[in-house]
Design a protein around this motif. Sequence first.
Motif, PDB file in Angstrom:
ATOM      1  N   PRO A 233       0.804  -1.240   0.000  1.00  0.00           N
ATOM      2  CA  PRO A 233       0.000   0.000   0.000  1.00  0.00           C
ATOM      3  C   PRO A 233       0.832   1.283   0.000  1.00  0.00           C
ATOM      4  O   PRO A 233       0.329   2.339  -0.365  1.00  0.00           O
ATOM      5  CB  PRO A 233      -0.822  -0.122   1.281  1.00  0.00           C
ATOM      6  N   PHE A 234       2.103   1.211   0.435  1.00  0.00           N
ATOM      7  CA  PHE A 234       2.928   2.422   0.532  1.00  0.00           C
ATOM      8  C   PHE A 234       4.269   2.201  -0.178  1.00  0.00           C
ATOM      9  O   PHE A 234       5.330   2.167   0.463  1.00  0.00           O
ATOM     10  CB  PHE A 234       3.159   2.807   1.992  1.00  0.00           C
ATOM     11  N   PRO A 235       4.254   2.052  -1.495  1.00  0.00           N
ATOM     12  CA  PRO A 235       5.488   1.676  -2.217  1.00  0.00           C
ATOM     13  C   PRO A 235       6.580   2.731  -2.161  1.00  0.00           C
ATOM     14  O   PRO A 235       7.761   2.389  -2.182  1.00  0.00           O
ATOM     15  CB  PRO A 235       4.989   1.460  -3.647  1.00  0.00           C
ATOM     16  N   TYR A 236       6.214   4.006  -2.097  1.00  0.00           N
ATOM     17  CA  TYR A 236       7.252   5.044  -2.133  1.00  0.00           C
ATOM     18  C   TYR A 236       8.149   5.010  -0.896  1.00  0.00           C
ATOM     19  O   TYR A 236       9.253   5.553  -0.918  1.00  0.00           O
ATOM     20  CB  TYR A 236       6.617   6.428  -2.272  1.00  0.00           C
ATOM     21  N   ARG A 237       7.692   4.388   0.174  1.00  0.00           N
ATOM     22  CA  ARG A 237       8.514   4.331   1.384  1.00  0.00           C
ATOM     23  C   ARG A 237       9.778   3.502   1.185  1.00  0.00           C
ATOM     24  O   ARG A 237      10.733   3.632   1.949  1.00  0.00           O
ATOM     25  CB  ARG A 237       7.693   3.749   2.543  1.00  0.00           C
ATOM     26  N   ALA A 238       9.786   2.656   0.182  1.00  0.00           N
ATOM     27  CA  ALA A 238      10.968   1.842  -0.106  1.00  0.00           C
ATOM     28  C   ALA A 238      11.730   2.354  -1.320  1.00  0.00           C
ATOM     29  O   ALA A 238      12.575   1.665  -1.868  1.00  0.00           O
ATOM     30  CB  ALA A 238      10.548   0.393  -0.336  1.00  0.00           C
TER      31      ALA A 238
ATOM     32  N   VAL B 153       7.693  10.611 -17.842  1.00  0.00           N
ATOM     33  CA  VAL B 153       7.721   9.189 -17.503  1.00  0.00           C
ATOM     34  C   VAL B 153       8.644   9.036 -16.306  1.00  0.00           C
ATOM     35  O   VAL B 153       9.734   9.623 -16.280  1.00  0.00           O
ATOM     36  CB  VAL B 153       8.242   8.336 -18.680  1.00  0.00           C
ATOM     37  N   GLU B 154       8.228   8.257 -15.319  1.00  0.00           N
ATOM     38  CA  GLU B 154       8.990   8.192 -14.072  1.00  0.00           C
ATOM     39  C   GLU B 154       9.094   6.746 -13.586  1.00  0.00           C
ATOM     40  O   GLU B 154       8.106   6.016 -13.557  1.00  0.00           O
ATOM     41  CB  GLU B 154       8.288   9.047 -13.019  1.00  0.00           C
ATOM     42  N   SER B 155      10.307   6.338 -13.222  1.00  0.00           N
ATOM     43  CA  SER B 155      10.522   5.004 -12.658  1.00  0.00           C
ATOM     44  C   SER B 155      11.098   5.131 -11.251  1.00  0.00           C
ATOM     45  O   SER B 155      11.853   6.053 -10.948  1.00  0.00           O
ATOM     46  CB  SER B 155      11.464   4.179 -13.539  1.00  0.00           C
ATOM     47  N   HIS B 156      10.725   4.182 -10.391  1.00  0.00           N
ATOM     48  CA  HIS B 156      11.090   4.225  -8.970  1.00  0.00           C
ATOM     49  C   HIS B 156      11.866   2.968  -8.621  1.00  0.00           C
ATOM     50  O   HIS B 156      11.388   1.847  -8.863  1.00  0.00           O
ATOM     51  CB  HIS B 156       9.832   4.329  -8.103  1.00  0.00           C
ATOM     52  N   HIS B 157      13.044   3.135  -8.021  1.00  0.00           N
ATOM     53  CA  HIS B 157      13.948   2.019  -7.757  1.00  0.00           C
ATOM     54  C   HIS B 157      14.317   1.964  -6.272  1.00  0.00           C
ATOM     55  O   HIS B 157      14.297   2.987  -5.582  1.00  0.00           O
ATOM     56  CB  HIS B 157      15.207   2.167  -8.608  1.00  0.00           C
ATOM     57  N   LYS B 158      14.681   0.779  -5.829  1.00  0.00           N
ATOM     58  CA  LYS B 158      14.982   0.592  -4.407  1.00  0.00           C
ATOM     59  C   LYS B 158      16.207   1.384  -3.965  1.00  0.00           C
ATOM     60  O   LYS B 158      16.232   1.952  -2.880  1.00  0.00           O
ATOM     61  CB  LYS B 158      15.179  -0.892  -4.110  1.00  0.00           C
ATOM     62  N   GLY B 159      17.257   1.362  -4.760  1.00  0.00           N
ATOM     63  CA  GLY B 159      18.454   2.114  -4.402  1.00  0.00           C
ATOM     64  C   GLY B 159      19.175   1.575  -3.182  1.00  0.00           C
ATOM     65  O   GLY B 159      19.897   2.312  -2.502  1.00  0.00           O
TER      66      GLY B 159
ATOM     67  N   SER C 248      12.749   1.845   4.556  1.00  0.00           N
ATOM     68  CA  SER C 248      11.294   1.762   4.735  1.00  0.00           C
ATOM     69  C   SER C 248      10.674   3.103   5.110  1.00  0.00           C
ATOM     70  O   SER C 248       9.494   3.174   5.405  1.00  0.00           O
ATOM     71  CB  SER C 248      10.953   0.730   5.822  1.00  0.00           C
ATOM     72  N   ASP C 249      11.485   4.165   5.095  1.00  0.00           N
ATOM     73  CA  ASP C 249      10.967   5.469   5.515  1.00  0.00           C
ATOM     74  C   ASP C 249      11.354   6.573   4.528  1.00  0.00           C
ATOM     75  O   ASP C 249      11.625   7.711   4.920  1.00  0.00           O
ATOM     76  CB  ASP C 249      11.469   5.817   6.917  1.00  0.00           C
ATOM     77  N   SER C 250      11.384   6.232   3.235  1.00  0.00           N
ATOM     78  CA  SER C 250      11.743   7.223   2.217  1.00  0.00           C
ATOM     79  C   SER C 250      10.741   8.371   2.211  1.00  0.00           C
ATOM     80  O   SER C 250       9.536   8.181   2.445  1.00  0.00           O
ATOM     81  CB  SER C 250      11.788   6.556   0.838  1.00  0.00           C
ATOM     82  N   VAL C 251      11.238   9.563   1.923  1.00  0.00           N
ATOM     83  CA  VAL C 251      10.371  10.752   1.901  1.00  0.00           C
ATOM     84  C   VAL C 251       9.938  11.104   0.487  1.00  0.00           C
ATOM     85  O   VAL C 251       9.370  12.168   0.259  1.00  0.00           O
ATOM     86  CB  VAL C 251      11.094  11.962   2.541  1.00  0.00           C
ATOM     87  N   PHE C 252      10.179  10.215  -0.481  1.00  0.00           N
ATOM     88  CA  PHE C 252       9.868  10.573  -1.862  1.00  0.00           C
ATOM     89  C   PHE C 252       8.377  10.755  -2.111  1.00  0.00           C
ATOM     90  O   PHE C 252       7.537  10.029  -1.599  1.00  0.00           O
ATOM     91  CB  PHE C 252      10.385   9.516  -2.838  1.00  0.00           C
ATOM     92  N   SER C 253       8.107  11.741  -2.948  1.00  0.00           N
ATOM     93  CA  SER C 253       6.778  11.967  -3.506  1.00  0.00           C
ATOM     94  C   SER C 253       6.971  12.544  -4.901  1.00  0.00           C
ATOM     95  O   SER C 253       7.883  13.352  -5.110  1.00  0.00           O
ATOM     96  CB  SER C 253       5.978  12.945  -2.643  1.00  0.00           C
TER      97      SER C 253
ATOM     98  N   PHE D 181      17.032  13.093 -11.481  1.00  0.00           N
ATOM     99  CA  PHE D 181      17.364  11.948 -10.648  1.00  0.00           C
ATOM    100  C   PHE D 181      17.148  12.359  -9.199  1.00  0.00           C
ATOM    101  O   PHE D 181      17.688  13.376  -8.741  1.00  0.00           O
ATOM    102  CB  PHE D 181      18.815  11.501 -10.846  1.00  0.00           C
ATOM    103  N   TRP D 182      16.358  11.595  -8.484  1.00  0.00           N
ATOM    104  CA  TRP D 182      16.108  11.832  -7.064  1.00  0.00           C
ATOM    105  C   TRP D 182      16.796  10.717  -6.287  1.00  0.00           C
ATOM    106  O   TRP D 182      16.599   9.532  -6.575  1.00  0.00           O
ATOM    107  CB  TRP D 182      14.607  11.819  -6.794  1.00  0.00           C
ATOM    108  N   LEU D 183      17.631  11.087  -5.311  1.00  0.00           N
ATOM    109  CA  LEU D 183      18.361  10.091  -4.526  1.00  0.00           C
ATOM    110  C   LEU D 183      18.154  10.366  -3.038  1.00  0.00           C
ATOM    111  O   LEU D 183      18.254  11.510  -2.585  1.00  0.00           O
ATOM    112  CB  LEU D 183      19.853  10.111  -4.851  1.00  0.00           C
TER     113      LEU D 183
END
Length: 505
Positions: free
Chosen positions: A29-34, A254-260, A272-277, A289-291
């Motif tokens: 439910p909260f994929p951006y946190r990773a 177009v945007e892709s999201h990776h674990k990093g 498990s606590d990424s601040v990405f949005s 590129f967002w890191l």
Amino acid sequence: MSWAGRMILGIFRVLLVLVHASAACDFGPFPYRATGIVCRMTKPAALLLNQETSQVIQAAFRNAKFPNITGERSVRLLGKVAYELTNIQVNGLSIEKSDVELKENNAIYIAIKNVTASFKGTLTYGYAGAWFLRLFHSVDFEIESSIDLQLDIKLMCQEEKLVADASDCYLTFHKLTLHLQGDKEPGWLKQLFTDFISFTLKLVLKREVCKEINSLAQMLANFVLDLAANFVRDKDIVVDLSLAADSLIRTGFVESHHKGLVLYKNYSSTLSDSVFSPLLLTESRMIYFWLSEHTFSSLASAAFLDGKLGLTIRGEKLQALFELEDTEAQRKAVQMIFQGTSYNDSVAKVWSLAHPQISLQPEGTVVESLVAVEVSILPAGGEPLVVLYMEKEITVTIQAAYAEKKLILQPLDSRIEFKVFKCPADPSGDDPSVRSFLQNMISVAGISEVTSSIASALTSLMNNKGLNLFDIINPEIITRQGYVIVQLDFDFPHHLLLDFLQKSL
């Protein structure tokens, strides 16, 4: 197996793939946190890349393997007429125009206008008349065609990897003309085979060209992912670029999201606590590129474990550091430390004693590290003699930039606290002049020397990965609390396209 049986089996296989893919890419439910790394490509970048779409499409046509086309039909008076088209090859190809559009939550739509293609091969035909007359002929043929091509490229996830699906592929024929060798055959024969072959040929061309385009799209996606994975890898230090969330397609990007996540031998990180949005990025530049701070901190820890956080200084560089100030106090401190030995016979070693702590803030990257410094003199024919050893806790804020194909690290304010100080010339440590001189020297020049060496090493590493081959325009490195954004424009990377086509075709 019957046609219906093959169709049912094919559908069943497709369903299995889809079920497997969806099960492997359940992000919760909260994929951006990773999410540790994000790449956003905006519409201007898509338009630039689309300028060279014609090369990929031409490669798809030329690389397609066209099967022999066979058929048979009953014709009044002639009986059954059988034909076979063999050795079908692309003889000429040109593309007038290519357009790209990003469809909201759907796909990357590419429209190729007026593909003029010429195919050549051999036509063999035979027929049996009512009086048992059997005739067989072979003749070279050429087919002129004018085609529009539409592609809907979807970005999918399979086993947490990004996959490009270009199976939605449509060919519209505006022209399909058959020329037999020298046009010397009777007109009725030419018309006969044009009617016979036209429909079948259209199906074959669509199937084979679209199959090749889909294959190339997947190969290109794998090529880019392998390129990215290699770029963020340094021997045993690996950054996991598995997907952390579904890709986004909007009308503007177009945007892709990776674990990093960083992997190093037995060391691995978790996030498990990424601040990405997605709201953190805009659409004014071509590439973003967002890191995450976690990714940066984990890379620093891996570099520490791999023994990369060390530096040796000798000769003129060491001399420049110790002669930064031409004062009586400086000369006295240097004389006490080196005991009259030449800088050319001396060496300073700097290394990190613990995992550096990284904090990303609006003013820059804040680095906290426990650092050791050892200065030795090298007597002729003797063993190295340590004349100075110290451990100090350093906190420094660094701003990063990229210009003229070089990474620039600029230290700003710093704070130094001595933890251990040993100098044989001052065993009691009662002489404050030496420690005062060293603290000033480290603040003014020592930290700059270390950050400059790190910047040079990182530049060399990135250039070895091919970054210097890109024409990067006005790059910006922007730090915020908990993350960094790298945004830039670029010219088309022709070397990448050529490299891909050479390796893939």
